[in-house]
Design a protein around this motif. Structure first.
Motif, PDB file in Angstrom:
ATOM      1  N   ILE A   1       0.821  -1.206   0.000  1.00 27.45           N
ATOM      2  CA  ILE A   1       0.000   0.000   0.000  1.00 27.45           C
ATOM      3  C   ILE A   1       0.858   1.261   0.000  1.00 27.45           C
ATOM      4  CG2 ILE A   1      -1.834   1.256   1.192  1.00 27.45           C
ATOM      5  CD1 ILE A   1      -2.693  -1.509   0.167  1.00 27.45           C
ATOM      6  N   VAL A   2       0.465   2.218  -0.851  1.00 31.91           N
ATOM      7  CA  VAL A   2       1.007   3.578  -0.779  1.00 31.91           C
ATOM      8  C   VAL A   2      -0.112   4.471  -0.257  1.00 31.91           C
ATOM      9  CG1 VAL A   2       2.016   5.521  -2.012  1.00 31.91           C
ATOM     10  CG2 VAL A   2       2.546   3.185  -2.736  1.00 31.91           C
TER      11      VAL A   2
ATOM     12  N   VAL B   1      -1.450   4.608  11.045  1.00 30.63           N
ATOM     13  CA  VAL B   1      -2.224   3.640  10.262  1.00 30.63           C
ATOM     14  C   VAL B   1      -1.293   2.676   9.532  1.00 30.63           C
ATOM     15  CG1 VAL B   1      -3.876   3.348   8.370  1.00 30.63           C
ATOM     16  CG2 VAL B   1      -4.167   5.217  10.007  1.00 30.63           C
ATOM     17  N   ALA B   2      -0.199   3.193   8.988  1.00 31.56           N
ATOM     18  CA  ALA B   2       0.755   2.347   8.272  1.00 31.56           C
ATOM     19  C   ALA B   2       1.322   1.264   9.187  1.00 31.56           C
ATOM     20  CB  ALA B   2       1.880   3.205   7.700  1.00 31.56           C
TER      21      ALA B   2
ATOM     22  N   ILE C   1       5.180  13.460  -5.415  1.00 33.25           N
ATOM     23  CA  ILE C   1       4.458  12.184  -5.434  1.00 33.25           C
ATOM     24  C   ILE C   1       5.002  11.299  -6.548  1.00 33.25           C
ATOM     25  CG2 ILE C   1       2.212  11.103  -5.877  1.00 33.25           C
ATOM     26  CD1 ILE C   1       0.903  13.515  -4.533  1.00 33.25           C
ATOM     27  N   LYS C   2       5.237  11.882  -7.718  1.00 30.84           N
ATOM     28  CA  LYS C   2       5.764  11.124  -8.853  1.00 30.84           C
ATOM     29  C   LYS C   2       7.101  10.481  -8.515  1.00 30.84           C
ATOM     30  CE  LYS C   2       7.095  11.651 -13.724  1.00 30.84           C
ATOM     31  NZ  LYS C   2       7.189  12.615 -14.861  1.00 30.84           N
ATOM     32  N   GLU C   3       7.972  11.227  -7.870  1.00 36.61           N
ATOM     33  CA  GLU C   3       9.286  10.707  -7.489  1.00 36.61           C
ATOM     34  C   GLU C   3       9.153   9.548  -6.504  1.00 36.61           C
ATOM     35  OE1 GLU C   3      11.533  13.960  -5.976  1.00 36.61           O
ATOM     36  OE2 GLU C   3      11.654  15.008  -7.912  1.00 36.61           O
ATOM     37  N   ASN C   4       8.221   9.652  -5.567  1.00 36.85           N
ATOM     38  CA  ASN C   4       8.039   8.602  -4.571  1.00 36.85           C
ATOM     39  C   ASN C   4       7.379   7.347  -5.138  1.00 36.85           C
ATOM     40  OD1 ASN C   4       8.649   9.351  -1.500  1.00 36.85           O
ATOM     41  ND2 ASN C   4       8.062  11.226  -2.562  1.00 36.85           N
ATOM     42  N   LEU C   5       6.668   7.494  -6.253  1.00 39.11           N
ATOM     43  CA  LEU C   5       6.026   6.341  -6.884  1.00 39.11           C
ATOM     44  C   LEU C   5       6.911   5.671  -7.930  1.00 39.11           C
ATOM     45  CD1 LEU C   5       2.358   7.654  -7.451  1.00 39.11           C
ATOM     46  CD2 LEU C   5       3.245   6.293  -5.541  1.00 39.11           C
ATOM     47  N   GLN C   6       8.041   6.288  -8.219  1.00 37.46           N
ATOM     48  CA  GLN C   6       8.934   5.788  -9.262  1.00 37.46           C
ATOM     49  C   GLN C   6       9.355   4.347  -8.988  1.00 37.46           C
ATOM     50  OE1 GLN C   6       9.548   8.189 -11.643  1.00 37.46           O
ATOM     51  NE2 GLN C   6      10.422   6.657 -12.989  1.00 37.46           N
ATOM     52  N   GLY C   7       9.209   3.507  -9.987  1.00 36.83           N
ATOM     53  CA  GLY C   7       9.666   2.134  -9.900  1.00 36.83           C
ATOM     54  C   GLY C   7       8.679   1.161  -9.279  1.00 36.83           C
ATOM     55  N   LEU C   8       7.534   1.641  -8.811  1.00 36.21           N
ATOM     56  CA  LEU C   8       6.542   0.755  -8.196  1.00 36.21           C
ATOM     57  C   LEU C   8       5.575   0.223  -9.256  1.00 36.21           C
ATOM     58  CD1 LEU C   8       5.559   2.734  -4.960  1.00 36.21           C
ATOM     59  CD2 LEU C   8       7.369   1.038  -5.255  1.00 36.21           C
ATOM     60  N   GLU C   9       5.259  -1.059  -9.160  1.00 37.09           N
ATOM     61  CA  GLU C   9       4.264  -1.657 -10.054  1.00 37.09           C
ATOM     62  C   GLU C   9       2.877  -1.382  -9.448  1.00 37.09           C
ATOM     63  OE1 GLU C   9       4.072  -5.940 -12.098  1.00 37.09           O
ATOM     64  OE2 GLU C   9       3.248  -5.916 -10.059  1.00 37.09           O
ATOM     65  N   ILE C  10       2.256  -0.312  -9.917  1.00 35.95           N
ATOM     66  CA  ILE C  10       0.983   0.127  -9.341  1.00 35.95           C
ATOM     67  C   ILE C  10      -0.164  -0.524 -10.106  1.00 35.95           C
ATOM     68  CG2 ILE C  10      -0.511   2.109  -8.865  1.00 35.95           C
ATOM     69  CD1 ILE C  10       2.116   3.785  -8.689  1.00 35.95           C
ATOM     70  N   GLY C  11      -0.894  -1.367  -9.418  1.00 38.40           N
ATOM     71  CA  GLY C  11      -2.008  -2.061 -10.054  1.00 38.40           C
ATOM     72  C   GLY C  11      -3.354  -1.446  -9.751  1.00 38.40           C
ATOM     73  N   ILE C  12      -3.452  -0.731  -8.623  1.00 41.39           N
ATOM     74  CA  ILE C  12      -4.730  -0.148  -8.212  1.00 41.39           C
ATOM     75  C   ILE C  12      -4.504   1.283  -7.729  1.00 41.39           C
ATOM     76  CG2 ILE C  12      -6.669  -0.299  -6.594  1.00 41.39           C
ATOM     77  CD1 ILE C  12      -6.261  -3.300  -6.501  1.00 41.39           C
TER      78      ILE C  12
ATOM     79  N   LYS D   1       3.997   2.210   2.237  1.00 41.69           N
ATOM     80  CA  LYS D   1       4.808   3.396   1.964  1.00 41.69           C
ATOM     81  C   LYS D   1       3.912   4.612   2.151  1.00 41.69           C
ATOM     82  CE  LYS D   1       7.527   5.481  -1.831  1.00 41.69           C
ATOM     83  NZ  LYS D   1       8.860   5.482  -1.209  1.00 41.69           N
ATOM     84  N   ILE D   2       4.390   5.639   2.848  1.00 41.27           N
ATOM     85  CA  ILE D   2       3.568   6.818   3.086  1.00 41.27           C
ATOM     86  C   ILE D   2       4.165   8.031   2.375  1.00 41.27           C
ATOM     87  CG2 ILE D   2       2.681   5.951   5.272  1.00 41.27           C
ATOM     88  CD1 ILE D   2       4.595   7.811   6.731  1.00 41.27           C
ATOM     89  N   ILE D   3       3.267   8.879   1.877  1.00 44.71           N
ATOM     90  CA  ILE D   3       3.653  10.129   1.229  1.00 44.71           C
ATOM     91  C   ILE D   3       2.791  11.235   1.813  1.00 44.71           C
ATOM     92  CG2 ILE D   3       3.864  11.396  -0.943  1.00 44.71           C
ATOM     93  CD1 ILE D   3       3.941   8.717  -2.408  1.00 44.71           C
ATOM     94  N   GLN D   4       3.421  12.205   2.420  1.00 45.88           N
ATOM     95  CA  GLN D   4       2.670  13.333   2.976  1.00 45.88           C
ATOM     96  C   GLN D   4       2.412  14.346   1.865  1.00 45.88           C
ATOM     97  OE1 GLN D   4       4.714  15.637   5.967  1.00 45.88           O
ATOM     98  NE2 GLN D   4       2.796  16.449   6.828  1.00 45.88           N
ATOM     99  N   ALA D   5       1.162  14.689   1.656  1.00 49.07           N
ATOM    100  CA  ALA D   5       0.807  15.644   0.609  1.00 49.07           C
ATOM    101  C   ALA D   5      -0.530  16.286   0.933  1.00 49.07           C
ATOM    102  CB  ALA D   5       0.739  14.965  -0.759  1.00 49.07           C
ATOM    103  N   ASP D   6      -0.632  17.575   0.678  1.00 51.68           N
ATOM    104  CA  ASP D   6      -1.856  18.323   0.887  1.00 51.68           C
ATOM    105  C   ASP D   6      -2.502  18.556  -0.477  1.00 51.68           C
ATOM    106  OD1 ASP D   6      -3.880  20.090   1.429  1.00 51.68           O
ATOM    107  OD2 ASP D   6      -2.650  21.526   2.541  1.00 51.68           O
TER     108      ASP D   6
END
Length: 310
Positions: A75-76, A88-89, A116-127, A101-106
């Protein structure tokens, strides 16, 4: 000329009957899915390794994070309050064994997406679950009586859906599989007086989601918009749960059983029945001054008495 008119009336009547038939077929799918679930247990994990949920620190987003972790995904979680995300994590990792994985964003800001894009880099995001949202006037009110600060609402309710979809959809297209759930609202199904701004932002989510599903369904990607009514969360001031008002956990568990129903669903059987009943109300009644006065008085009193509004 008379023969042409008769044929035209017959054609229109047939189309109206077909339209209602399709609606009832879709409606009865909910009952059939309660008898047997066509989705294999591995369905959600087969979409990809990771699920991304916005507004994940509380309410519906938190419930989706837990439930998808239970179904085998890492989970991200993306939300504004770091302390909530961390708590929660930790719970999810301890109870499910999934990685979080947690990303703080308003999401009321527009300069968050590069991070957010940088933190998601390389992840196989299915949902992707586009859940984050906000409302200024929980109690019904006229447009000029509401807040002037609408830009934050637009960023949170509209821009977040578009930009998070752009960040994740490309990878799904390449792998030819993926699931995007966009949280709209029952008040976004048609214009809803006294919630005009919120209703309009959620109507955008509906139209955007349906258009995207038409574009990408042949590429193996499911894009579904959910239009629930009353759910007890902090945004609804923790309205008391009942037959119609669902808890976040109840709604999420049921909604995941209906991802194969079609491009739009209320997410749970009770709300689907409610939506069909509301559709029976003639528009001249729904938009009348008398009914608006009912919302401004009796409905507002009900909300105050059955929620945490002080």
């Amino acid at each position: 000329m008379g023969e042409i008119q008769n044929q035209l009336f017959i054609l229109v009547g047939a189309l109206v009957c077909l339209n209602y038939l399709l609606k009832y077929v879709k409606f009865f799918k909910y009952f059939l899915l309660r008898l047997w679930n066509p989705l294999p247990k591995s369905f959600f994990r087969s979409m990809g390794e990771w699920a991304v949920i916005t507004g994940a620190g509380d309410g519906i987003g938190k419930a989706y994070s837990y439930e998808l972790a239970k179904r085998g995904l890492n989970i991200v979680m993306i939300s504004r309050t770091l302390e909530k995300l961390q708590a929660v994590a930790k719970e999810i990792e301890q109870t499910t064994g999934s990685h979080v994985k947690i990303i703080q964003a308003d999401f009321t800001k527009d300069d968050i997406y590069e991070n957010i894009k940088e933190n998601l880099q390389g992840l196989e995001i299915g949902i992707l679950v586009n859940n984050v949202g906000m409302i200024y006037n929980y109690l019904p009110c006229h447009f000029l009586s509401g807040s002037d600060e609408v830009q934050n609402l637009i960023h949170c309710n509209i821009s977040s859906v578009v930009k998070m979809t752009r960040l994740t959809l490309r990878g799904m297209e390449i792998r030819r599989k993926g699931l995007i759930l966009n949280l709209s609202s029952g008040v976004g199904r048609f214009p809803w007086p006294l919630y005009s701004i919120y209703s309009s932002t959620k109507a955008f989510v509906c139209m955007f989601s349906k258009a995207l599903q038409a574009e990408y369904k042949e590429k193996g990607i499911i894009i579904q918009v959910l239009t629930p009514y009353s759910i007890s969360t902090s945004m609804t001031k923790h309205l008391n749960p009942n037959l119609i008002t669902k808890t976040a956990d109840e709604f999420v568990k049921e909604s995941l059983d209906f991802v194969a129903v079609g491009d739009e669903t209320c997410g749970c059987l009770a709300h689907e029945i409610l939506a069909h009943l509301i559709d029976l109300i003639p528009s001249w009644i729904f938009y009348s001054d008398a009914l608006q006065n009912v919302f401004l008085t009796h409905w507002a009193d009900y909300l105050k008495q059955n929620s945490s509004i002080q």
